[in-house]
Design a protein around this motif. Structure first.
Motif, PDB file in Angstrom:
ATOM      1  N   THR A 109     -63.060  27.098  48.464  1.00 31.07           N
ATOM      2  CA  THR A 109     -63.124  25.677  48.807  1.00 31.07           C
ATOM      3  C   THR A 109     -64.556  25.217  48.589  1.00 31.07           C
ATOM      4  O   THR A 109     -65.498  25.826  49.103  1.00 31.07           O
ATOM      5  CB  THR A 109     -62.705  25.443  50.270  1.00 31.07           C
ATOM      6  N   GLY A 121     -64.923  20.048  50.327  1.00 36.09           N
ATOM      7  CA  GLY A 121     -63.550  20.346  50.721  1.00 36.09           C
ATOM      8  C   GLY A 121     -62.546  20.432  49.593  1.00 36.09           C
ATOM      9  O   GLY A 121     -61.353  20.679  49.835  1.00 36.09           O
ATOM     10  N   LYS A 123     -60.387  21.771  46.365  1.00 38.63           N
ATOM     11  CA  LYS A 123     -59.785  23.034  45.940  1.00 38.63           C
ATOM     12  C   LYS A 123     -59.222  22.862  44.530  1.00 38.63           C
ATOM     13  O   LYS A 123     -59.093  21.748  44.029  1.00 38.63           O
ATOM     14  CB  LYS A 123     -58.666  23.447  46.906  1.00 38.63           C
ATOM     15  N   SER A 126     -53.841  22.944  45.585  1.00 36.24           N
ATOM     16  CA  SER A 126     -53.173  23.407  46.801  1.00 36.24           C
ATOM     17  C   SER A 126     -52.008  22.463  47.129  1.00 36.24           C
ATOM     18  O   SER A 126     -52.235  21.313  47.523  1.00 36.24           O
ATOM     19  CB  SER A 126     -54.162  23.442  47.973  1.00 36.24           C
ATOM     20  N   ASN A 132     -56.934  17.028  48.708  1.00 38.35           N
ATOM     21  CA  ASN A 132     -58.190  17.731  48.423  1.00 38.35           C
ATOM     22  C   ASN A 132     -58.090  18.617  47.186  1.00 38.35           C
ATOM     23  O   ASN A 132     -59.003  19.394  46.922  1.00 38.35           O
ATOM     24  CB  ASN A 132     -58.628  18.572  49.627  1.00 38.35           C
TER      25      ASN A 132
END
Length: 368
Positions: A109, A121, A123, A126, A132
């Motif tokens: 992350t 934050g 990624k 996901s 995010n």
């Protein structure tokens, strides 16, 4: 042979190739196990999340990434010689990085950066946290970005990749000298590395050296175990040829790691015998300074004391010599000018070892 002849001769021994590869291609190589990034190395590298994020930021911004150096094995697999942390970071961010037990490591992350604070934050992808996750557009920017590869071809001299690894990971590297050696050992002879690890983990040895957390983290205990193997029974004449001790240790390690005649059973027995004895007699005081006025051992670990006591005892045990009383002898060296004059600050290991190593063999030998 003239200098130009030497250059031309050695250039023939190293065959190389190179080109640019997309990160998508690098990921495909990893997933198909056509590249070996040596997951054991992960314990030696100490990049934090901010450093990893900076790499991803650089890729997104189009900042050139240093080339990755690999060596092509006889089976065609690429061994990563330099660039492991860069590739590992990319693979971890993409969620495909595995540890040495082939378990998938938690995906990275990202943290916010000066130029891209919105990375905080974020990624790779996901499903549980789509807000995010990188968009398709951002993932394609990463996948299509290129990193150059420099390849040492399999036709090259077999030692070329170890020489290159050592050159690229020494000096400005975050690795300690022994961590560099550990990586080389894993590439040369993984079983020998595992055996050396086992020696260094031996409880009496750990109690006697009594190191703090930082040197242990930097594998200094493995270096001390390796030094014991190299110097305990070395011919004294060989010490007169010492130049750079660190390079000498690395070259000796490379030699014994591929030597089928190296007797690991004998050395393991001698190692355990030496440190069993020291644990019983001195324990954590084995390699500390002896304060003559206070009549006790004080301070922390001293390499020069290790060189006299560990090598001296090991040498005499191997030669079945009768030993003098260990606590009295270890304390007594601090009143002997042959030791004190050659163990102080400003005396390099190159100058020290040829003098105090024979001294250690002598003082522990009760030949009377």
């Amino acid at each position: 042979m003239s200098l130009i002849d030497e250059v031309n001769e050695k250039r023939k021994e190293i065959r190389t190739d190179g080109y640019a590869m997309s990160i998508s291609e690098w990921a495909s190589l990893y997933e198909s196990k056509e590249i070996d990034i040596h997951p054991e190395f992960q314990r030696f590298y100490r990049w934090g999340d901010s450093q990893k994020t900076n790499l991803i930021e650089s890729i997104l911004l189009g900042i050139p990434i240093p080339p990755v150096f690999v060596s092509q094995r006889k089976d065609g697999i690429w061994d990563v010689v330099d660039g492991l942390q860069r590739l590992s970071t990319i693979y971890q961010f993409m969620g495909i990085l595995e540890d040495e037990n082939q378990n998938t490591i938690d995906p990275l992350t990202l943290t916010g950066t000066k130029y891209l604070p919105s990375l905080e934050g974020k990624k790779w992808n996901s499903p549980e946290d789509e807000d995010n996750s990188f968009s398709q557009e951002l993932r394609l920017i990463i996948k299509r970005s290129k990193i150059n590869v420099s390849i040492i071809l399999k036709e090259s001299d077999e030692t070329a990749k170890y020489d290159l690894f050592q050159r690229l990971n020494t000096g400005g590297s975050d690795l300690s000298p022994q961590e560099v050696r550990n990586c080389i050992l894993v590439m040369i002879n993984r079983d020998f590395y595992t055996w050396l690890q086992r020696l260094a983990s031996y409880e009496p040895f750990q109690e006697c050296i009594s190191l703090s957390d930082r040197p242990l983290k930097e594998s200094y205990d493995l270096e001390l175990a390796l030094r014991f193997l190299i110097f305990t029974l070395i011919e004294e004449g060989e010490l007169e040829q010492l130049s750079d001790v660190g390079i000498f240790i690395t070259e000796k390690m490379r030699t014994i790691a591929v030597d089928d005649a190296f007797d690991t059973a004998m050395w393991e027995n001698l190692f355990m015998q030496t440190f069993d004895l020291l644990q019983n007699e001195l324990n954590e005081e084995s390699f500390k300074r002896y304060n003559v006025s206070k009549q006790k051992f004080t301070g922390g670990f001293l390499l020069s004391q290790f060189e006299v006591v560990a090598y001296g005892l090991g040498y005499n045990l191997a030669n079945r010599n009768k030993l003098k009383k260990i606590p009295d002898t270890a304390a007594g060296i601090w009143s002997d000018l042959r030791y004190t004059e050659w163990s102080g600050s400003g005396i390099t290991a190159t100058r020290r070892l040829p003098r105090i190593l024979p001294f250690g063999r002598e003082v522990f030998n009760d030949g009377n």
